[in-house]
Design an enzyme around this catalytic site. Structure first.
Site, PDB file in Angstrom:
ATOM      1  N   HIS A 184       0.845  -1.192   0.000  1.00  0.00           N
ATOM      2  CA  HIS A 184       0.000   0.000   0.000  1.00  0.00           C
ATOM      3  C   HIS A 184       0.882   1.244   0.000  1.00  0.00           C
ATOM      4  O   HIS A 184       1.731   1.416   0.866  1.00  0.00           O
ATOM      5  CB  HIS A 184      -0.915  -0.004   1.224  1.00  0.00           C
ATOM      6  CG  HIS A 184      -2.111   0.869   1.076  1.00  0.00           C
ATOM      7  ND1 HIS A 184      -3.330   0.389   0.629  1.00  0.00           N
ATOM      8  CD2 HIS A 184      -2.285   2.192   1.286  1.00  0.00           C
ATOM      9  CE1 HIS A 184      -4.198   1.384   0.584  1.00  0.00           C
ATOM     10  NE2 HIS A 184      -3.586   2.478   0.981  1.00  0.00           N
ATOM     11  N   ALA A 185       0.698   2.115  -0.990  1.00  0.00           N
ATOM     12  CA  ALA A 185       1.565   3.283  -1.165  1.00  0.00           C
ATOM     13  C   ALA A 185       1.572   4.166   0.079  1.00  0.00           C
ATOM     14  O   ALA A 185       0.523   4.445   0.661  1.00  0.00           O
ATOM     15  CB  ALA A 185       1.114   4.092  -2.379  1.00  0.00           C
ATOM     16  N   HIS A 211       0.350  12.108  -5.679  1.00  0.00           N
ATOM     17  CA  HIS A 211      -0.237  12.236  -4.340  1.00  0.00           C
ATOM     18  C   HIS A 211       0.834  12.013  -3.270  1.00  0.00           C
ATOM     19  O   HIS A 211       0.992  12.833  -2.348  1.00  0.00           O
ATOM     20  CB  HIS A 211      -1.365  11.215  -4.189  1.00  0.00           C
ATOM     21  CG  HIS A 211      -1.942  11.138  -2.814  1.00  0.00           C
ATOM     22  ND1 HIS A 211      -3.046  11.865  -2.426  1.00  0.00           N
ATOM     23  CD2 HIS A 211      -1.571  10.424  -1.716  1.00  0.00           C
ATOM     24  CE1 HIS A 211      -3.326  11.603  -1.163  1.00  0.00           C
ATOM     25  NE2 HIS A 211      -2.444  10.724  -0.706  1.00  0.00           N
ATOM     26  N   GLU A 212       1.568  10.920  -3.372  1.00  0.00           N
ATOM     27  CA  GLU A 212       2.589  10.616  -2.360  1.00  0.00           C
ATOM     28  C   GLU A 212       3.708  11.658  -2.371  1.00  0.00           C
ATOM     29  O   GLU A 212       4.247  12.028  -1.325  1.00  0.00           O
ATOM     30  CB  GLU A 212       3.161   9.215  -2.587  1.00  0.00           C
ATOM     31  CG  GLU A 212       2.152   8.087  -2.423  1.00  0.00           C
ATOM     32  CD  GLU A 212       1.450   8.090  -1.076  1.00  0.00           C
ATOM     33  OE1 GLU A 212       2.080   8.467  -0.069  1.00  0.00           O
ATOM     34  OE2 GLU A 212       0.260   7.731  -1.027  1.00  0.00           O
ATOM     35  N   HIS A 264       2.813  14.586  -0.272  1.00  0.00           N
ATOM     36  CA  HIS A 264       3.119  14.400   1.147  1.00  0.00           C
ATOM     37  C   HIS A 264       4.587  14.734   1.435  1.00  0.00           C
ATOM     38  O   HIS A 264       4.904  15.423   2.410  1.00  0.00           O
ATOM     39  CB  HIS A 264       2.853  12.954   1.567  1.00  0.00           C
ATOM     40  CG  HIS A 264       1.413  12.600   1.724  1.00  0.00           C
ATOM     41  ND1 HIS A 264       0.546  13.320   2.525  1.00  0.00           N
ATOM     42  CD2 HIS A 264       0.683  11.581   1.205  1.00  0.00           C
ATOM     43  CE1 HIS A 264      -0.653  12.758   2.486  1.00  0.00           C
ATOM     44  NE2 HIS A 264      -0.596  11.706   1.695  1.00  0.00           N
ATOM     45  N   GLU A 285      -3.670  15.144   3.349  1.00  0.00           N
ATOM     46  CA  GLU A 285      -4.210  14.458   2.182  1.00  0.00           C
ATOM     47  C   GLU A 285      -4.671  15.457   1.116  1.00  0.00           C
ATOM     48  O   GLU A 285      -4.501  15.224  -0.087  1.00  0.00           O
ATOM     49  CB  GLU A 285      -5.371  13.551   2.590  1.00  0.00           C
ATOM     50  CG  GLU A 285      -5.007  12.480   3.613  1.00  0.00           C
ATOM     51  CD  GLU A 285      -3.908  11.548   3.154  1.00  0.00           C
ATOM     52  OE1 GLU A 285      -3.730  11.390   1.931  1.00  0.00           O
ATOM     53  OE2 GLU A 285      -3.228  10.977   4.020  1.00  0.00           O
ATOM     54  N   HIS A 306      -6.912   0.269   5.589  1.00  0.00           N
ATOM     55  CA  HIS A 306      -6.995   1.283   6.644  1.00  0.00           C
ATOM     56  C   HIS A 306      -7.743   0.773   7.876  1.00  0.00           C
ATOM     57  O   HIS A 306      -7.492   1.234   8.986  1.00  0.00           O
ATOM     58  CB  HIS A 306      -7.658   2.545   6.094  1.00  0.00           C
ATOM     59  CG  HIS A 306      -6.892   3.164   4.964  1.00  0.00           C
ATOM     60  ND1 HIS A 306      -6.832   2.573   3.716  1.00  0.00           N
ATOM     61  CD2 HIS A 306      -6.151   4.296   4.897  1.00  0.00           C
ATOM     62  CE1 HIS A 306      -6.081   3.326   2.926  1.00  0.00           C
ATOM     63  NE2 HIS A 306      -5.659   4.366   3.608  1.00  0.00           N
ATOM     64  N   TYR A 310      -9.631  11.438   4.178  1.00  0.00           N
ATOM     65  CA  TYR A 310      -9.661  11.448   2.713  1.00  0.00           C
ATOM     66  C   TYR A 310     -10.932  12.131   2.206  1.00  0.00           C
ATOM     67  O   TYR A 310     -10.922  12.784   1.160  1.00  0.00           O
ATOM     68  CB  TYR A 310      -9.567  10.030   2.163  1.00  0.00           C
ATOM     69  CG  TYR A 310      -8.323   9.299   2.601  1.00  0.00           C
ATOM     70  CD1 TYR A 310      -7.080   9.603   2.060  1.00  0.00           C
ATOM     71  CD2 TYR A 310      -8.386   8.311   3.569  1.00  0.00           C
ATOM     72  CE1 TYR A 310      -5.932   8.933   2.468  1.00  0.00           C
ATOM     73  CE2 TYR A 310      -7.253   7.634   3.989  1.00  0.00           C
ATOM     74  CZ  TYR A 310      -6.025   7.954   3.437  1.00  0.00           C
ATOM     75  OH  TYR A 310      -4.898   7.293   3.854  1.00  0.00           O
TER      76      TYR A 310
END
Length: 659
Positions: free
Chosen positions: A344-345, A374-375, A378, A402, A506, A516
């Site tokens: 999971h990323a 997206h990552e 972060h 997020e 999750h 999210y």
């Protein structure tokens, strides 16, 4: 500058003439509190470095030995957090004038599950580790031969995305849930009891209240419900259109043209994104849309190139480039050495100011390119607030991190950016109305389709913690919510003996999810603000609509984004929101504006086609066999106050994960 310095000298000179014992009273509560907070932050930061490296070691190579090391390090951190939290509770914050010290003391007082007695705390850490391990190592036998073992990544994810065989999809959908969620059902019962016990020890009624405390609102759960209900009409229009298309594709026996959608046919294991079945749903098949997977493969893109392009986007805005340690330390594709790992990323901050990493089993396709951006969002947030003190090295609230991570995903999803990358030809007329509907529709399959799922995962957990549903019947309650909120039904009737919520990482991995949902709203607010700043969007100008804005290369947008990111959690989230958007509250206005052309089109198309909008009332007995035992295991919640009144978000040692 000279004027400021001259004014600033006055109070400095006055203070220098004050008696020394007044200026620096070592016995004062003010001094002791400041000294305690400074020392506590440094202790936590140092232990956080060690714990994060141990967690990385385990999640990137799952073995009994790495699990043991990770659990021991996490226990050490939690016990330190507990000791310092109890010390913080001894200070009377009403006697302290320094607002930053007061804020940090309040933050320390809510110590979460660290409040549990030491034996139970160790049990809890081991429990959550084992649940996540069950999920990450789950395997499913293949559909045809029943000889090969498939993991979620990449095999099951790719099959759910590409297969159009309803029987095959049903098989993998059910087998994954048997191999993952069902295996942790009894563990989850213990997990809930321990979480509620910890909540009461922290002064909360139950864990449902403790979990939402960081959002700084006593009515947060009600606000989320109201926000969802405000967005539901748009989702219902999309749902009705998609159901009609799937009905035509699969036939009446598999997809009826009314009621809920079969959850296994949406191209995703949890039906949280529908973009993988875009080929079935495309509004104008003869006009272009933005799916560049084929072109990425044709041009020989690699996972590393995908990350390099995301890095380039941030640098074009004048933001920080990825440090060398990022490239040498990250895992950007699934290792070929056969090890088990959490695919999971996730994006990691190691709290030493120099180590920032991503762990992702990246596949070369458009969906993963969005995840990459997206990552990387972060990581950019980490880089910008790395000089903040430990307690402030986080987002303004869980949803902010997020939301920031997704800003780039919106800009990356524009035709102009893909043209810049050479993945969409210049011959594509991005101003064409039908092409625009295709592009907006693709974005809706990712963004609008996700909204109900983003809300209901934590809605389910709030209901479990608070005792609204029994532990024994929690799987049927899960399907009640999925039917009621998302308009989904399982491919076959489920049972109270299963635990389908646990088939989502999750839930198995103890990671919050409503962040999210809030992020999907924040991101459009942030995106609109940056688009305005860049001049790429002009309200009312049909040539510069919001959904076509791409702020690549805009230093103005980069400066505005940096200003908020550098704040970290040093200010309440409403102040950070105001700094970025000019307004203090979460608002769906930007999201609705973005999708307005598509919403109008969907209403006309659904009316023209005569399809039913909505999916009717919920009868849980139709989708799940409930337990009618008289001795159901009810969740017990205490009678303590609902909130401590100090809603701050302590930095945790979990990485930020993709949804």
């Amino acid at each position: 500058m000279r004027w400021w310095c001259a004014i600033g000298l006055v109070p400095m000179l006055i203070k220098a003439q004050e008696p020394v014992q007044t200026a620096l009273d070592f016995k004062s509560v003010e001094y002791k509190a400041k000294k305690f907070v400074d020392e506590a932050e440094e202790e936590l930061r140092v232990q956080a470095i060690s714990s994060t490296f141990s967690s990385w070691g385990y999640e990137s190579n799952i073995t009994d030995e790495t699990q043991k090391i990770s659990e021991a390090s996490q226990t050490k951190f939690e016990l330190l957090n507990k000791r310092l939290g109890k010390d913080a509770q001894r200070f009377d914050v009403s006697a302290i004038k320094d607002k930053e010290v007061v804020r940090k003391l309040k933050l320390m007082k809510n110590i979460g599950t660290a409040a549990l007695p030491e034996k139970k705390l160790k049990d809890f850490i081991s429990l959550t580790s084992n649940m996540a391990k069950k999920y990450s190592t789950a395997k499913v036998l293949d559909f045809e031969t029943k000889q090969k073992k498939f993991s979620l990544e990449p095999e099951l994810t790719e099959i759910l995305a590409k297969s159009r065989n309803a029987d095959e999809l049903k098989y993998y959908w059910e087998q994954w849930r048997d191999s993952s969620g069902k295996q942790i059902s009894s563990m989850y019962h213990t997990y809930v009891d321990l979480y509620n016990e910890a909540a009461k020890l922290n002064g909360f009624k139950d864990a449902s209240i403790m979990k939402v405390d960081p959002y700084e609102s006593d009515t947060f759960q009600q606000e989320m419900e109201e926000t969802w209900l405000g967005l539901k009409p748009l989702y219902e229009q999309l749902h009705a259109y998609v159901r009609s298309k799937l009905h035509n594709f699969y036939g009446e026996n598999i997809v009826k043209n009314s009621g809920p959608l079969p959850a296994h046919l949406l191209g995703n294991m949890w039906a949280q994104s529908w973009s993988n079945i875009g080929d079935i749903l495309k509004p104008y098949p003869n006009k272009p849309s933005i799916n560049v997977t084929g072109e990425m493969l044709k041009q020989g893109w690699t996972p590393t190139k995908m990350f390099q392009k995301a890095d380039d986007f941030f640098q074009s805005m004048g933001l920080d480039k990825m440090p060398e340690k990022f490239w040498s330390g990250s895992i950007l594709e699934k290792p070929k050495d056969g090890r088990e790992l959490t695919c999971h990323a996730s994006a990691w901050d190691f709290y030493n100011g120099e180590d920032f990493r991503i762990k992702q089993c990246t596949r070369v396709n458009q969906e993963d390119f969005v995840t990459v951006n997206h990552e990387m969002g972060h990581i950019q947030y980490y880089l910008q607030y790395k000089n903040q003190s430990y307690f402030y090295r986080s987002g303004a609230n869980p949803g902010f991190h997020e939301g920031v991570a997704d800003i780039l995903s919106l800009a990356v999803g524009t035709a102009t950016y893909f043209q810049r990358l050479g993945l969409v030809g210049e011959e594509v007329d991005i101003s064409d109305e039908q092409t625009n509907i295709n592009i907006l529709f693709d974005m809706a399959l990712e963004r609008i389709a996700f909204l109900p799922f983003g809300y209901l995962v934590d809605k389910f957990r709030w209901d479990v913690y608070s005792g609204k549903t029994s532990l024994e019947n929690m799987n049927c309650h899960w399907w009640k919510l999925r039917n009621e909120i998302q308009g989904m039904m399982p491919p076959a009737k489920r049972s109270h003996e299963q635990f389908d919520a646990g088939a989502k990482y999750h839930v198995a991995g103890d990671v919050g999810y409503v962040r999210y949902f809030t992020a999907f709203i924040y991101e459009f607010q942030f995106y609109r603000a940056l688009c305005l700043e860049s001049g790429k969007y002009v309200p009312g100008d049909p040539k510069k609509p919001l959904h076509r804005c791409n702020f690549y290369g805009s230093r103005e947008a980069g400066d505005k984004l940096r200003e908020m990111l550098k704040m970290g959690a040093s200010r309440p989230w409403m102040e950070a929101m105001e700094k970025m958007t000019g307004q203090k509250k979460m608002s769906t206005k930007a999201l609705r504006e973005y999708f307005d052309p598509l919403e109008s089109w969907l209403k006309k198309e659904n009316k023209r086609s005569g399809v039913q909008v909505g999916w009717g009332s919920v009868d849980v007995d139709n989708v799940c066999q409930q337990s009618h035992s008289k001795s159901q295991n009810k969740v017990v919640s205490g009678g303590l106050k609902a909130s401590l009144g100090a809603a701050l978000w302590i930095p945790v040692l979990l990485p930020f994960l993709v949804r």
